[in-house]
Design an enzyme around this catalytic site. Structure first.
Site, PDB file in Angstrom:
ATOM      1  N   ASP A  31    -127.902 -18.158 -89.378  1.00 38.14           N
ATOM      2  CA  ASP A  31    -128.263 -19.300 -88.983  1.00 38.14           C
ATOM      3  C   ASP A  31    -126.949 -20.157 -89.779  1.00 38.14           C
ATOM      4  O   ASP A  31    -126.454 -19.684 -90.818  1.00 38.14           O
ATOM      5  CB  ASP A  31    -129.312 -20.276 -89.351  1.00 38.14           C
ATOM      6  CG  ASP A  31    -129.540 -21.334 -88.528  1.00 38.14           C
ATOM      7  OD1 ASP A  31    -130.475 -21.216 -87.490  1.00 38.14           O
ATOM      8  OD2 ASP A  31    -128.869 -22.410 -88.573  1.00 38.14           O
ATOM      9  N   GLU A 152    -136.205 -16.901 -72.762  1.00 34.45           N
ATOM     10  CA  GLU A 152    -137.493 -17.076 -73.735  1.00 34.45           C
ATOM     11  C   GLU A 152    -138.720 -17.854 -72.804  1.00 34.45           C
ATOM     12  O   GLU A 152    -138.499 -19.052 -72.565  1.00 34.45           O
ATOM     13  CB  GLU A 152    -137.302 -17.366 -75.060  1.00 34.45           C
ATOM     14  CG  GLU A 152    -138.510 -17.123 -75.966  1.00 34.45           C
ATOM     15  CD  GLU A 152    -139.102 -16.006 -75.825  1.00 34.45           C
ATOM     16  OE1 GLU A 152    -138.468 -14.862 -76.251  1.00 34.45           O
ATOM     17  OE2 GLU A 152    -140.359 -15.607 -75.496  1.00 34.45           O
ATOM     18  N   LEU A 154    -141.729 -18.210 -74.780  1.00 33.32           N
ATOM     19  CA  LEU A 154    -142.988 -18.452 -75.846  1.00 33.32           C
ATOM     20  C   LEU A 154    -143.417 -19.826 -75.635  1.00 33.32           C
ATOM     21  O   LEU A 154    -142.547 -20.697 -75.494  1.00 33.32           O
ATOM     22  CB  LEU A 154    -142.662 -17.706 -76.962  1.00 33.32           C
ATOM     23  CG  LEU A 154    -141.500 -18.424 -77.857  1.00 33.32           C
ATOM     24  CD1 LEU A 154    -141.693 -19.733 -78.275  1.00 33.32           C
ATOM     25  CD2 LEU A 154    -140.964 -17.474 -78.718  1.00 33.32           C
ATOM     26  N   PHE A 250    -152.259 -25.544 -67.182  1.00 39.39           N
ATOM     27  CA  PHE A 250    -151.403 -26.670 -67.227  1.00 39.39           C
ATOM     28  C   PHE A 250    -151.910 -27.760 -66.087  1.00 39.39           C
ATOM     29  O   PHE A 250    -151.248 -28.284 -65.359  1.00 39.39           O
ATOM     30  CB  PHE A 250    -149.938 -26.221 -66.619  1.00 39.39           C
ATOM     31  CG  PHE A 250    -149.204 -25.461 -67.984  1.00 39.39           C
ATOM     32  CD1 PHE A 250    -148.473 -26.389 -68.644  1.00 39.39           C
ATOM     33  CD2 PHE A 250    -149.524 -24.365 -68.271  1.00 39.39           C
ATOM     34  CE1 PHE A 250    -147.845 -25.734 -69.817  1.00 39.39           C
ATOM     35  CE2 PHE A 250    -149.001 -23.646 -69.316  1.00 39.39           C
ATOM     36  CZ  PHE A 250    -148.248 -24.549 -70.158  1.00 39.39           C
ATOM     37  N   LEU A 251    -153.213 -27.982 -66.111  1.00 42.58           N
ATOM     38  CA  LEU A 251    -153.881 -28.717 -65.205  1.00 42.58           C
ATOM     39  C   LEU A 251    -154.668 -29.833 -66.024  1.00 42.58           C
ATOM     40  O   LEU A 251    -155.417 -30.590 -65.454  1.00 42.58           O
ATOM     41  CB  LEU A 251    -154.831 -28.122 -63.975  1.00 42.58           C
ATOM     42  CG  LEU A 251    -154.424 -27.184 -63.140  1.00 42.58           C
ATOM     43  CD1 LEU A 251    -155.789 -26.552 -62.363  1.00 42.58           C
ATOM     44  CD2 LEU A 251    -153.368 -27.862 -62.261  1.00 42.58           C
ATOM     45  N   ALA A 253    -154.988 -33.296 -67.535  1.00 37.58           N
ATOM     46  CA  ALA A 253    -154.461 -34.772 -67.434  1.00 37.58           C
ATOM     47  C   ALA A 253    -154.506 -35.089 -68.972  1.00 37.58           C
ATOM     48  O   ALA A 253    -155.324 -34.950 -69.817  1.00 37.58           O
ATOM     49  CB  ALA A 253    -155.121 -35.679 -66.551  1.00 37.58           C
ATOM     50  N   GLY A 254    -153.687 -36.089 -69.360  1.00 39.41           N
ATOM     51  CA  GLY A 254    -153.588 -36.589 -70.733  1.00 39.41           C
ATOM     52  C   GLY A 254    -152.550 -37.176 -71.058  1.00 39.41           C
ATOM     53  O   GLY A 254    -151.933 -38.133 -69.989  1.00 39.41           O
ATOM     54  N   CYS A 261    -138.954 -28.539 -75.185  1.00 41.47           N
ATOM     55  CA  CYS A 261    -138.351 -27.642 -73.693  1.00 41.47           C
ATOM     56  C   CYS A 261    -138.568 -28.663 -72.503  1.00 41.47           C
ATOM     57  O   CYS A 261    -137.571 -28.818 -71.834  1.00 41.47           O
ATOM     58  CB  CYS A 261    -139.281 -26.355 -73.462  1.00 41.47           C
ATOM     59  SG  CYS A 261    -138.728 -25.294 -74.858  1.00 41.47           S
TER      60      CYS A 261
HETATM   61  N1  LIG Z   1    -138.857 -24.134 -78.931  1.00 45.29           N
HETATM   62  C1  LIG Z   1    -139.574 -23.496 -77.831  1.00 45.29           C
HETATM   63  O1  LIG Z   1    -140.469 -23.530 -77.583  1.00 45.29           O
HETATM   64  C2  LIG Z   1    -138.671 -22.688 -76.902  1.00 45.29           C
HETATM   65  C3  LIG Z   1    -139.262 -21.912 -75.840  1.00 45.29           C
HETATM   66  C4  LIG Z   1    -138.428 -21.245 -75.012  1.00 45.29           C
HETATM   67  C5  LIG Z   1    -137.112 -21.308 -75.190  1.00 45.29           C
HETATM   68  N2  LIG Z   1    -136.750 -22.144 -75.879  1.00 45.29           N
HETATM   69  C6  LIG Z   1    -135.101 -22.475 -76.022  1.00 45.29           C
HETATM   70  O2  LIG Z   1    -134.576 -21.750 -76.994  1.00 45.29           O
HETATM   71  C7  LIG Z   1    -133.425 -22.309 -77.488  1.00 45.29           C
HETATM   72  C8  LIG Z   1    -133.575 -22.492 -79.122  1.00 45.29           C
HETATM   73  O3  LIG Z   1    -134.546 -23.467 -79.013  1.00 45.29           O
HETATM   74  P1  LIG Z   1    -135.268 -23.872 -80.523  1.00 45.29           P
HETATM   75  O4  LIG Z   1    -136.609 -24.423 -80.411  1.00 45.29           O
HETATM   76  O5  LIG Z   1    -135.298 -22.268 -81.361  1.00 45.29           O
HETATM   77  O6  LIG Z   1    -134.169 -24.364 -81.336  1.00 45.29           O
HETATM   78  P2  LIG Z   1    -134.160 -24.870 -82.865  1.00 45.29           P
HETATM   79  O7  LIG Z   1    -133.455 -26.323 -82.764  1.00 45.29           O
HETATM   80  O8  LIG Z   1    -135.475 -24.883 -83.473  1.00 45.29           O
HETATM   81  O9  LIG Z   1    -133.226 -23.835 -83.524  1.00 45.29           O
HETATM   82  C9  LIG Z   1    -131.877 -23.735 -83.181  1.00 45.29           C
HETATM   83  C10 LIG Z   1    -131.150 -23.120 -84.269  1.00 45.29           C
HETATM   84  O10 LIG Z   1    -129.879 -22.666 -84.355  1.00 45.29           O
HETATM   85  C11 LIG Z   1    -129.011 -23.035 -85.143  1.00 45.29           C
HETATM   86  N3  LIG Z   1    -127.571 -23.073 -84.877  1.00 45.29           N
HETATM   87  C12 LIG Z   1    -127.032 -24.165 -84.074  1.00 45.29           C
HETATM   88  N4  LIG Z   1    -125.708 -23.826 -83.886  1.00 45.29           N
HETATM   89  C13 LIG Z   1    -125.523 -22.451 -84.559  1.00 45.29           C
HETATM   90  C14 LIG Z   1    -124.486 -21.781 -84.443  1.00 45.29           C
HETATM   91  N5  LIG Z   1    -123.260 -21.958 -83.982  1.00 45.29           N
HETATM   92  N6  LIG Z   1    -124.659 -20.556 -85.266  1.00 45.29           N
HETATM   93  C15 LIG Z   1    -125.603 -20.046 -85.618  1.00 45.29           C
HETATM   94  N7  LIG Z   1    -126.916 -20.996 -85.497  1.00 45.29           N
HETATM   95  C16 LIG Z   1    -126.716 -22.053 -84.888  1.00 45.29           C
HETATM   96  C17 LIG Z   1    -129.698 -24.334 -85.928  1.00 45.29           C
HETATM   97  O11 LIG Z   1    -129.217 -24.584 -87.207  1.00 45.29           O
HETATM   98  C18 LIG Z   1    -131.120 -24.054 -85.798  1.00 45.29           C
HETATM   99  O12 LIG Z   1    -131.672 -23.401 -86.922  1.00 45.29           O
HETATM  100  C19 LIG Z   1    -133.245 -23.514 -76.517  1.00 45.29           C
HETATM  101  O13 LIG Z   1    -132.415 -23.370 -75.555  1.00 45.29           O
HETATM  102  C20 LIG Z   1    -134.690 -23.712 -76.222  1.00 45.29           C
HETATM  103  O14 LIG Z   1    -134.783 -24.524 -74.975  1.00 45.29           O
HETATM  104  C21 LIG Z   1    -137.269 -22.914 -76.834  1.00 45.29           C
END
Ligand SMILES: NC(=O)c1ccc[n+]([C@@H]2O[C@H](COP(=O)([O-])OP(=O)(O)OC[C@H]3O[C@@H](n4cnc5c(N)ncnc54)[C@H](O)[C@@H]3O)[C@@H](O)[C@H]2O)c1
Length: 435
Positions: A31, A152, A154, A250-251, A253-254, A261
């Site tokens: 990171d 992903e 999750l 996902f049904l 209401a709230g 996301c």
């Molecule tokens: N959070 C979720 O539940 C979830 C689920 C499925 C998919 N996603 C997708 O996954 C992706 C990541 O989401 P997240 O929630 O984990 O994001 P997040 O903001 O929690 O984490 C992103 C991380 O990337 C780091 N980062 C940014 N630029 C960087 C670089 N150039 N090199 C190295 N690290 C860098 C940031 O410092 C941060 O720690 C998004 O596209 C999101 O839509 C998220």
């Protein structure tokens, strides 16, 4: 055992890295946030996610998981580089790809051997091809590589279980051999694997999130009608959900969906459609219906408290959903804004999100105990469906409230019981007949 590098150690990256390490691979998690990496090396998690702390520590101890800020170090012997950086909303709803671009460039500059670059971030359709161009342009000397999309799915709060037992693994690439290699990595998860092209894989992710968001907005729209006609939306959902063509998930209401996301993904998908001259009517309505929930609850509270001006309102829950401390697009943020605008003082309690919420909601007085928070309140709103709110001592709650007013934004109490106990009670879509 494979050598893997995960770029971006947020919700997705940290879970991905820890889970692949737990499956026996060697993972370097990278990171650019130095503090985050320093803390992870000390065993301090940057996020609240059930089971993550133990999983990370176990794999670090076993020498399978390490943290770094150095691309050169992380890329040393890597065969697979996962991009898991954020893709937040840009000003017009488009996905902001600056972090993906930076990650792709740094990977290109530091790769030493043939590499499979796997995009786990949720990215607009066509991004995989764009990433390939960035890598090609930024490589100091040409080294073969392939770009694969492996979105992903999750959910925060159950991320480890979701990662380890996914409904499916989607893999998209124009290079069949690269797709097969990524499929091999995922075989221990024993989930169905869909191998397709890059753009289709990218679309599957957006389509899935937008469809789930649509289900919730649909039920929220129905909830309003249920209230008018005296039906109970919770039972409607149960009755619908037994139909396998519909499904029960996902049904509910709230107060609607939030988080990192659904809001940005629905907007980004709509943006992609508009960019191409299409009119995404369903997607736009799905977003609109969702945001209306937040103003609706404040309107109801205004009526239930005979005017919010000067009143004190307590919020049970601040995180966008239970089992996470993620405050991104949490309904609580807009609810606080609207309550404050209407002249109310706002208090808050959340089992885990208060630390993250404090700087986001500076106007909210935070309490460490739900009953302490409710003491002297003119009304409370159930905002997040934490388990501990399902079993609140309602008599105690009533005794500490200044007025026994509850708006249940998550439909977790029996309306009949609440009436019997003497609460002025309103839930969402549960048989209120308009009188
Ligand atoms: N959070 C979720 O539940 C979830 C689920 C499925 C998919 N996603 C997708 O996954 C992706 C990541 O989401 P997240 O929630 O984990 O994001 P997040 O903001 O929690 O984490 C992103 C991380 O990337 C780091 N980062 C940014 N630029 C960087 C670089 N150039 N090199 C190295 N690290 C860098 C940031 O410092 C941060 O720690 C998004 O596209 C999101 O839509 C998220």
């Amino acid at each position: 055992m494979k050598q893997i590098c995960v770029v971006g150690v947020g919700y997705v990256g940290l879970v991905t890295g820890a889970c692949f390490a737990d499956l026996g691979n060697k993972v370097a998690a990278l990171d650019v946030d130095e503090k985050r990496v320093e803390n992870l090396r000390k065993g301090i998690m940057p996020i609240y996610e059930p089971g993550l702390d133990e999983l990370v520590k176990r794999n670090v101890k076993a020498g399978r998981l390490s943290f770094t800020t150095s691309y050169a170090e992380a890329m040393k012997e890597t065969e697979f580089a996962f991009i898991a950086v954020g893709t937040p909303s840009g000003v017009n709803g488009e996905a902001d790809l600056q972090y993906v671009a930076a990650a792709a460039k740094s990977i290109a500059e530091n790769m030493k051997a043939p590499l499979v670059i796997i995009n786990k971030s949720t990215v607009p359709i066509g991004t995989g091809d764009w990433v390939a161009d960035i890598v090609k342009d930024a490589q100091p000397k040409a080294i073969p590589f392939s770009v694969v999309s492996c979105p992903e799915f999750l959910r925060e709060g159950s991320a480890i279980g979701d990662f380890m037992s996914p409904h499916r693994t989607v893999i998209g690439s124009l290079h069949r051999d690269a797709a097969e290699k990524v499929a091999q990595l995922h075989l221990p998860l024993r989930a169905p694997i869909v191998i397709t092209d890059l753009r289709t894989a990218e679309m599957i992710k957006y389509a899935s999130n937008a469809f789930l968001a649509t289900k919730i907005s649909f039920m929220n729209e129905l909830a309003d009608l249920c209230e008018c006609v005296g039906a109970d939306v919770k039972e409607v959902a149960a009755g619908m959900g037994y139909d396998a063509r519909i499904g029960r998930h996902f049904l509910d209401a709230g107060l609607g969906w939030g988080g990192s996301c659904f809001p940005k993904d629905v907007k980004a998908l709509a943006y992609m459609a508009k960019e191409r001259g299409l009119n995404p009517r369903i997607l736009d309505s799905v977003t609109q219906v969702n945001y209306d929930r937040r103003s609706e609850v404040v309107k109801h509270m205004d009526k239930m408290t005979s005017g919010l001006k000067g009143k004190t309102i307590g919020l049970f829950g601040l995180a966008f959903k239970p089992n996470t401390d993620d405050m991104r697009e949490a309904p609580s943020i807009e609810i606080v804004e609207l309550l404050t605008k209407a002249g109310a003082k706002v208090r808050g309690y959340d089992p885990v999100a208060m630390e993250v919420a404090r700087p986001i909601l500076p106007a909210v007085e935070m309490f460490k105990d739900p009953y302490e928070m409710a003491k002297g309140c003119d009304g409370v709103i159930i905002v997040t469906e934490w388990n501990e709110f399902k079993q609140l001592d309602l008599d105690q709650l009533k005794s500490v409230l200044k007025a026994p007013v509850i708006f249940n934004g998550r439909n977790i109490y029996d309306p009949v019981l609440m009436k019997e106990k003497g609460f002025t009670y309103r839930a969402i879509g549960r048989g209120f007949d308009g009188k």
